[in-house]
Design an enzyme around this catalytic site. Structure first.
Site, PDB file in Angstrom:
ATOM      1  N   ASP A  64      -3.808  16.794  30.376  1.00 45.64           N
ATOM      2  CA  ASP A  64      -4.262  18.009  31.030  1.00 45.64           C
ATOM      3  C   ASP A  64      -3.451  18.147  32.326  1.00 45.64           C
ATOM      4  OD1 ASP A  64      -5.810  19.911  32.486  1.00 45.64           O
ATOM      5  OD2 ASP A  64      -7.533  19.407  31.233  1.00 45.64           O
ATOM      6  N   HIS A  77       0.563  34.886  35.361  1.00 47.29           N
ATOM      7  CA  HIS A  77       0.633  34.250  34.041  1.00 47.29           C
ATOM      8  C   HIS A  77       2.046  34.125  33.496  1.00 47.29           C
ATOM      9  CE1 HIS A  77      -3.636  33.757  33.501  1.00 47.29           C
ATOM     10  NE2 HIS A  77      -3.817  34.971  33.985  1.00 47.29           N
ATOM     11  N   ASP A 107      -3.644  24.492  29.184  1.00 48.80           N
ATOM     12  CA  ASP A 107      -2.697  23.510  29.736  1.00 48.80           C
ATOM     13  C   ASP A 107      -3.011  22.108  29.223  1.00 48.80           C
ATOM     14  OD1 ASP A 107      -5.066  23.152  31.108  1.00 48.80           O
ATOM     15  OD2 ASP A 107      -4.135  22.932  33.076  1.00 48.80           O
TER      16      ASP A 107
END
Length: 183
Positions: A64, A77, A107
């Site tokens: 992560d 974004h 992610d």
């Protein structure tokens, strides 16, 4: 005659190409080109069934990103997408040829390390962590340092249930985040 035959050959070739493209899109993440969660879980399932018959050990890494939200919030974004696009190169610097990396969503990434003991998997995970920590993402003169929290679990003959393995890896990743991130 020959023109018609050539036309048929081209039709078959382009249909085969279209089918291959559809298969690729069904099993891969469009943004990164990595395999997607469905394909990752299919391969993990296969790995779990092979572990009982072949007595090999494997490992699963759950990753992560730590500063991804900052990039998205600061630059939007489009920047976040570009960061995600650049990550596969970092993974492939470290991974062995048979290792499989997937974008699981957002992610989050997963890696299947085939025929890999837990201690070796931990070394590989730490090399990835270091590679990502050393990486500088640059967007419109802004420089970002990102980190990654990684959970590593072994897959041996005692591991049979995919959801349990994924859950353990997720919990290990959460524990890495909890202990100060970039662990």
């Amino acid at each position: 005659g020959v023109e018609r035959l050539l036309g048929l050959t081209q039709d078959v070739t382009s249909r085969n190409q279209a089918e291959r493209e559809l298969q690729f899109r069904a099993s891969h993440d469009v943004l990164t080109g990595l395999i997607n969660r469905d394909e990752f879980e299919r391969r993990l399932e296969h790995m779990l069934s092979s572990v009982s018959s072949e007595s090999l050990n494997h490992a699963l890494c759950f990753m992560d990103l730590d500063q991804f939200k900052v990039v998205n919030d600061t630059c939007g974004h489009v920047a976040g997408d570009e960061l995600l696009r650049q990550l596969p190169d970092l993974f492939h610097k470290v991974l062995r040829s048979g290792d499989v990396v997937a974008r699981l969503g957002g992610d989050e990434f997963g890696i299947l390390l085939e025929n890999c003991e837990l201690d070796q998997a931990t070394v590989i995970a730490d090399k990835i962590r270091q590679e990502i920590q050393d990486f500088r993402f640059i967007w419109e003169q802004k420089v970002f340092t990102i980190g990654v929290s990684i959970g590593v679990v072994g897959i041996d003959q005692s591991a049979s249930d995919m959801s349990r393995i994924m859950s353990k890896a997720d919990m290990a990743c959460y524990a890495a985040k909890d202990s100060g991130r970039n662990h």
